[in-house]
Scaffold this motif. Structure first.
Motif, PDB file in Angstrom:
ATOM      1  N   LYS A  29       0.822  -1.209   0.000  1.00 30.40           N
ATOM      2  CA  LYS A  29       0.000   0.000   0.000  1.00 30.40           C
ATOM      3  C   LYS A  29       0.854   1.256   0.000  1.00 30.40           C
ATOM      4  O   LYS A  29       0.548   2.225  -0.698  1.00 30.40           O
ATOM      5  CB  LYS A  29      -0.919  -0.010   1.223  1.00 30.40           C
ATOM      6  CG  LYS A  29      -2.057  -1.018   1.124  1.00 30.40           C
ATOM      7  CD  LYS A  29      -2.981  -0.900   2.324  1.00 30.40           C
ATOM      8  CE  LYS A  29      -4.163  -1.851   2.190  1.00 30.40           C
ATOM      9  NZ  LYS A  29      -5.075  -1.752   3.363  1.00 30.40           N
ATOM     10  N   CYS A  30       1.901   1.204   0.800  1.00 27.92           N
ATOM     11  CA  CYS A  30       2.803   2.378   0.846  1.00 27.92           C
ATOM     12  C   CYS A  30       3.431   2.648  -0.506  1.00 27.92           C
ATOM     13  O   CYS A  30       3.554   3.790  -0.949  1.00 27.92           O
ATOM     14  CB  CYS A  30       3.883   2.163   1.907  1.00 27.92           C
ATOM     15  SG  CYS A  30       3.269   2.215   3.601  1.00 27.92           S
ATOM     16  N   LYS A  31       3.832   1.546  -1.160  1.00 27.98           N
ATOM     17  CA  LYS A  31       4.436   1.708  -2.481  1.00 27.98           C
ATOM     18  C   LYS A  31       3.433   2.267  -3.481  1.00 27.98           C
ATOM     19  O   LYS A  31       3.759   3.149  -4.280  1.00 27.98           O
ATOM     20  CB  LYS A  31       4.973   0.362  -2.985  1.00 27.98           C
ATOM     21  CG  LYS A  31       6.207  -0.128  -2.250  1.00 27.98           C
ATOM     22  CD  LYS A  31       6.652  -1.464  -2.788  1.00 27.98           C
ATOM     23  CE  LYS A  31       7.906  -1.945  -2.064  1.00 27.98           C
ATOM     24  NZ  LYS A  31       8.361  -3.258  -2.546  1.00 27.98           N
ATOM     25  N   LEU A  32       2.210   1.757  -3.417  1.00 31.59           N
ATOM     26  CA  LEU A  32       1.174   2.242  -4.329  1.00 31.59           C
ATOM     27  C   LEU A  32       0.865   3.718  -4.083  1.00 31.59           C
ATOM     28  O   LEU A  32       0.711   4.505  -5.014  1.00 31.59           O
ATOM     29  CB  LEU A  32      -0.093   1.401  -4.179  1.00 31.59           C
ATOM     30  CG  LEU A  32      -0.024  -0.026  -4.743  1.00 31.59           C
ATOM     31  CD1 LEU A  32      -1.265  -0.799  -4.354  1.00 31.59           C
ATOM     32  CD2 LEU A  32       0.123   0.019  -6.259  1.00 31.59           C
ATOM     33  N   ILE A  33       0.749   4.061  -2.801  1.00 34.37           N
ATOM     34  CA  ILE A  33       0.475   5.461  -2.462  1.00 34.37           C
ATOM     35  C   ILE A  33       1.622   6.368  -2.904  1.00 34.37           C
ATOM     36  O   ILE A  33       1.409   7.440  -3.475  1.00 34.37           O
ATOM     37  CB  ILE A  33       0.216   5.604  -0.945  1.00 34.37           C
ATOM     38  CG1 ILE A  33      -1.087   4.883  -0.559  1.00 34.37           C
ATOM     39  CG2 ILE A  33       0.153   7.087  -0.549  1.00 34.37           C
ATOM     40  CD1 ILE A  33      -1.327   4.807   0.934  1.00 34.37           C
ATOM     41  N   SER A  34       2.843   5.921  -2.627  1.00 32.56           N
ATOM     42  CA  SER A  34       4.026   6.721  -3.002  1.00 32.56           C
ATOM     43  C   SER A  34       4.089   6.915  -4.507  1.00 32.56           C
ATOM     44  O   SER A  34       4.346   8.019  -5.008  1.00 32.56           O
ATOM     45  CB  SER A  34       5.297   6.049  -2.491  1.00 32.56           C
ATOM     46  OG  SER A  34       5.288   5.958  -1.084  1.00 32.56           O
ATOM     47  N   LEU A  35       3.885   5.819  -5.249  1.00 29.97           N
ATOM     48  CA  LEU A  35       3.911   5.930  -6.703  1.00 29.97           C
ATOM     49  C   LEU A  35       2.802   6.844  -7.218  1.00 29.97           C
ATOM     50  O   LEU A  35       2.996   7.627  -8.150  1.00 29.97           O
ATOM     51  CB  LEU A  35       3.773   4.542  -7.328  1.00 29.97           C
ATOM     52  CG  LEU A  35       5.076   3.753  -7.489  1.00 29.97           C
ATOM     53  CD1 LEU A  35       4.785   2.350  -7.980  1.00 29.97           C
ATOM     54  CD2 LEU A  35       6.005   4.463  -8.472  1.00 29.97           C
ATOM     55  N   ALA A 458       5.251   9.791 -16.285  1.00 33.90           N
ATOM     56  CA  ALA A 458       4.079   9.548 -15.438  1.00 33.90           C
ATOM     57  C   ALA A 458       3.175   8.479 -16.055  1.00 33.90           C
ATOM     58  O   ALA A 458       2.677   7.585 -15.348  1.00 33.90           O
ATOM     59  CB  ALA A 458       3.310  10.845 -15.225  1.00 33.90           C
ATOM     60  N   CYS A 459       2.958   8.542 -17.364  1.00 37.98           N
ATOM     61  CA  CYS A 459       2.136   7.537 -18.034  1.00 37.98           C
ATOM     62  C   CYS A 459       2.763   6.152 -17.934  1.00 37.98           C
ATOM     63  O   CYS A 459       2.073   5.136 -17.746  1.00 37.98           O
ATOM     64  CB  CYS A 459       1.927   7.925 -19.494  1.00 37.98           C
ATOM     65  SG  CYS A 459       0.909   9.404 -19.727  1.00 37.98           S
ATOM     66  N   LEU A 460       4.080   6.092 -18.074  1.00 38.75           N
ATOM     67  CA  LEU A 460       4.786   4.812 -17.948  1.00 38.75           C
ATOM     68  C   LEU A 460       4.638   4.241 -16.549  1.00 38.75           C
ATOM     69  O   LEU A 460       4.382   3.033 -16.375  1.00 38.75           O
ATOM     70  CB  LEU A 460       6.262   5.002 -18.296  1.00 38.75           C
ATOM     71  CG  LEU A 460       7.149   3.749 -18.200  1.00 38.75           C
ATOM     72  CD1 LEU A 460       6.665   2.684 -19.189  1.00 38.75           C
ATOM     73  CD2 LEU A 460       8.607   4.113 -18.467  1.00 38.75           C
ATOM     74  N   LEU A 461       4.750   5.094 -15.545  1.00 38.05           N
ATOM     75  CA  LEU A 461       4.591   4.635 -14.167  1.00 38.05           C
ATOM     76  C   LEU A 461       3.165   4.155 -13.895  1.00 38.05           C
ATOM     77  O   LEU A 461       2.955   3.204 -13.145  1.00 38.05           O
ATOM     78  CB  LEU A 461       4.961   5.765 -13.198  1.00 38.05           C
ATOM     79  CG  LEU A 461       6.444   6.118 -13.105  1.00 38.05           C
ATOM     80  CD1 LEU A 461       6.653   7.307 -12.179  1.00 38.05           C
ATOM     81  CD2 LEU A 461       7.259   4.923 -12.611  1.00 38.05           C
ATOM     82  N   THR A 465       2.442   0.468 -12.606  1.00 37.19           N
ATOM     83  CA  THR A 465       1.714   0.297 -11.342  1.00 37.19           C
ATOM     84  C   THR A 465       0.486  -0.581 -11.526  1.00 37.19           C
ATOM     85  O   THR A 465       0.237  -1.502 -10.740  1.00 37.19           O
ATOM     86  CB  THR A 465       1.306   1.675 -10.793  1.00 37.19           C
ATOM     87  OG1 THR A 465       2.468   2.472 -10.596  1.00 37.19           O
ATOM     88  CG2 THR A 465       0.569   1.528  -9.465  1.00 37.19           C
ATOM     89  N   VAL A 466      -0.290  -0.276 -12.574  1.00 39.83           N
ATOM     90  CA  VAL A 466      -1.497  -1.067 -12.839  1.00 39.83           C
ATOM     91  C   VAL A 466      -1.138  -2.519 -13.127  1.00 39.83           C
ATOM     92  O   VAL A 466      -1.778  -3.464 -12.627  1.00 39.83           O
ATOM     93  CB  VAL A 466      -2.288  -0.460 -14.009  1.00 39.83           C
ATOM     94  CG1 VAL A 466      -3.442  -1.383 -14.428  1.00 39.83           C
ATOM     95  CG2 VAL A 466      -2.832   0.911 -13.638  1.00 39.83           C
ATOM     96  N   ASN A 471      -1.415  -8.095 -11.128  1.00 43.94           N
ATOM     97  CA  ASN A 471      -0.837  -9.431 -11.022  1.00 43.94           C
ATOM     98  C   ASN A 471      -0.316  -9.761  -9.629  1.00 43.94           C
ATOM     99  O   ASN A 471       0.210 -10.852  -9.401  1.00 43.94           O
ATOM    100  CB  ASN A 471       0.296  -9.593 -12.034  1.00 43.94           C
ATOM    101  CG  ASN A 471      -0.199  -9.628 -13.454  1.00 43.94           C
ATOM    102  OD1 ASN A 471      -0.678 -10.647 -13.939  1.00 43.94           O
ATOM    103  ND2 ASN A 471      -0.119  -8.479 -14.135  1.00 43.94           N
ATOM    104  N   LYS A 472      -0.451  -8.814  -8.688  1.00 41.34           N
ATOM    105  CA  LYS A 472      -0.007  -9.008  -7.308  1.00 41.34           C
ATOM    106  C   LYS A 472       1.432  -9.519  -7.252  1.00 41.34           C
ATOM    107  O   LYS A 472       1.778 -10.433  -6.517  1.00 41.34           O
ATOM    108  CB  LYS A 472      -0.928  -9.979  -6.586  1.00 41.34           C
ATOM    109  CG  LYS A 472      -2.366  -9.516  -6.522  1.00 41.34           C
ATOM    110  CD  LYS A 472      -3.239 -10.507  -5.799  1.00 41.34           C
ATOM    111  CE  LYS A 472      -4.691 -10.015  -5.753  1.00 41.34           C
ATOM    112  NZ  LYS A 472      -5.574 -10.989  -5.049  1.00 41.34           N
ATOM    113  N   VAL A 473       2.261  -8.923  -8.088  1.00 45.97           N
ATOM    114  CA  VAL A 473       3.634  -9.386  -8.184  1.00 45.97           C
ATOM    115  C   VAL A 473       4.403  -9.150  -6.901  1.00 45.97           C
ATOM    116  O   VAL A 473       5.162  -9.987  -6.426  1.00 45.97           O
ATOM    117  CB  VAL A 473       4.345  -8.701  -9.366  1.00 45.97           C
ATOM    118  CG1 VAL A 473       5.824  -9.064  -9.388  1.00 45.97           C
ATOM    119  CG2 VAL A 473       3.674  -9.119 -10.652  1.00 45.97           C
TER     120      VAL A 473
END
Length: 487
Positions: A29-35, A458-461, A465-466, A471-473
């Motif tokens: 979650k932290c990574k997702l929020i940060s990204l 930003a589009c690449l990120l 992210t998606v 895939n819950k990698v």
């Protein structure tokens, strides 16, 4: 050896697994929020850079180019840092004696020079007019002879028309016969000859004493208002702060398109030397310009001509200077037309109308019969070149002489425009200033490309992210690592 019971080991393993799972979920979650935060920041900066590019660039132009006490442009304008040169070419009348004996003989002129002078400009006595966003100033010009760049020396002898005699005769050309005869008496008494030989130095900045001129200054004749008792084409100008008069110029603070435009000369917006728009004070000084990208024509106000000259964009020409592509503006047949081709130019005809190709500046030159043209009478009517041969000559100054039966010295002359000199001003953009200018010109591109780059990242990120979230990698990798540690 003491051993942990199997059920206790199972409980510890379960606890460790739960602990790592909780930490894994939190980390994800932290990574997702940060990204997400990074993506939003990149998108915001990128979109602002692209959408506000023109606004930011305009702000930079106002800060750097406009004339104010805190701008970079002010320091560059107040004392011009670019090397400037005045190139003077003198015409030597080689067969003057033959022509004076027989005016059917064509005058022959030898072009001498260039005599090169370095030129430095300093603006002094500044007065800021904040309500109009203008500044009033005087201009001090300093010239120094450059022998290493010149062809010839200041001691070269040049033979040409007697300027003072020609001017005195021209001033009385419309007077009644008795006045012309009195003028003829004094001209013959003081001048003796229609032509004279002087050094280049005397013809230009040093000047020379003239007995007729000294007499006219003492008599204080209203139409002959030369303030000096010496004559030279540039006499009294070197190091003078007041010779050119004062100029009022737009600073560009409220409108960058008005930057450098002169709207008053000697505190008035009309010179008084020409009628209609021909006498309107307009144009730049030739050193400071507003952005000219959208202009097909540009104007330069010349105090030497008491009027404005218009230059047209040469569309099929481009030149690279210090890594930048420049636009070239040139004089066309419009510049010195007398209304023949362009009716609006007819207001430059003050007295007698001559064929197209010269501008009468006599009112601006103390009443002297002075007319300016392009060098070699370029784009002028053949009327000007037919009476003269071998004129190999950027503005050319010519004096008109014409027959006057009541003035002995001019009784038998043929109407002729005698070329006296021509000169050009050149500048050299320094590499340092060129780099700064180039950097300023690339600001819009830098902002646009940078903004697009940030949006692309930003589009690449977002895509990455998606993809990884779907895939819950991250979780799978963490679980595999925990299992490997337990094993």
């Amino acid at each position: 050896m003491w051993r942990i019971p199997q059920n206790l080991r199972n409980m510890l393993t379960c606890f460790r697994f739960c602990k790592h799972s909780i930490m894994t979920i939190c980390t994800t979650k932290c990574k997702l929020i940060s990204l997400s935060v990074v993506i939003v920041i990149l998108l915001a900066i990128g979109i602002c850079a692209v959408s506000l590019c023109k606004t930011v660039y305009h702000h930079i132009l106002l800060k750097e180019l406009t004339i104010s006490n805190h701008s970079t442009g002010y320091e560059l304008w107040k004392e011009t840092p670019i090397p400037m040169y005045l190139n003077v070419y003198m015409f030597n009348w080689t067969n003057a004696d033959e022509v004076l004996k027989n005016w059917t003989t064509k005058p022959i002129f030898q072009e001498c020079g260039p005599y090169v002078f370095s030129e430095h400009h300093i603006r002094v006595n500044l007065t800021w007019n904040e309500t109009e966003n203008t500044v009033t100033y005087y201009q001090k010009r300093i010239w120094q002879f450059q022998s290493d760049l010149s062809t010839g020396t200041l001691q070269d002898n040049i033979t040409n028309l007697n300027v003072i005699a020609a001017t005195a005769a021209y001033l009385v050309r419309k007077k009644i016969a008795p006045i012309q005869e009195i003028a003829s008496f004094f001209i013959d008494l003081k001048e003796k000859h229609l032509v004279q030989t002087r050094t280049v130095s005397q013809w230009t900045f040093e000047g020379y004493e003239d007995k007729l001129l000294q007499l006219l200054v003492k008599l204080n004749i209203s139409n002959f208002n030369i303030p000096e008792s010496k004559f030279g084409w540039f006499y009294g100008r070197n190091n003078s702060e007041v010779y050119d008069g004062n100029f009022t110029m737009y600073t560009g603070v409220d409108n960058i398109d008005l930057l450098g435009i002169i709207n008053k000369w000697n505190s008035v917006s009309w010179t008084g030397d020409y009628t209609s728009y021909c006498g309107v004070v307009n144009g730049t000084s030739g050193e400071l310009w507003p952005p000219v990208k959208k202009y097909d024509k540009v104007a330069i106000f010349s105090p030497d001509l008491c009027s404005t000259i218009w230059l047209s964009h040469q569309t099929n020409y481009s030149e690279e200077i210090v890594g930048m592509t420049g636009k070239k503006y040139i004089g066309t047949d419009f510049l010195f037309d007398n209304g023949t081709k362009y009716p609006e130019q007819k207001c430059f005809v003050n007295d007698k109308s001559f064929p197209s190709g010269v501008r009468d500046v006599s009112a601006c030159k103390f009443g002297a019969p002075a007319f300016v043209s392009f060098p070699h009478f370029y784009l002028a009517d053949n009327y000007y070149t037919d009476p003269i041969v071998e004129v190999r000559a950027s503005v050319q100054l010519n004096l008109l002489i014409e027959p006057m039966r009541n003035i002995h010295m001019f009784k038998n002359v043929k109407e002729t425009f005698v070329p006296m000199l021509w000169f050009s001003q050149t500048t050299e953009l320094t590499e340092t200033l060129g780099r700064k200018t180039k950097m300023l010109l690339t600001v819009p591109s830098i902002l646009t490309y940078s903004g697009c780059g940030l949006i692309g990242i930003a589009c690449l990120l977002i895509f990455v992210t998606v993809y990884y979230a779907y895939n819950k990698v991250w979780i799978s990798h963490e679980e595999e690592r925990l299992l490997s540690e337990d094993t």
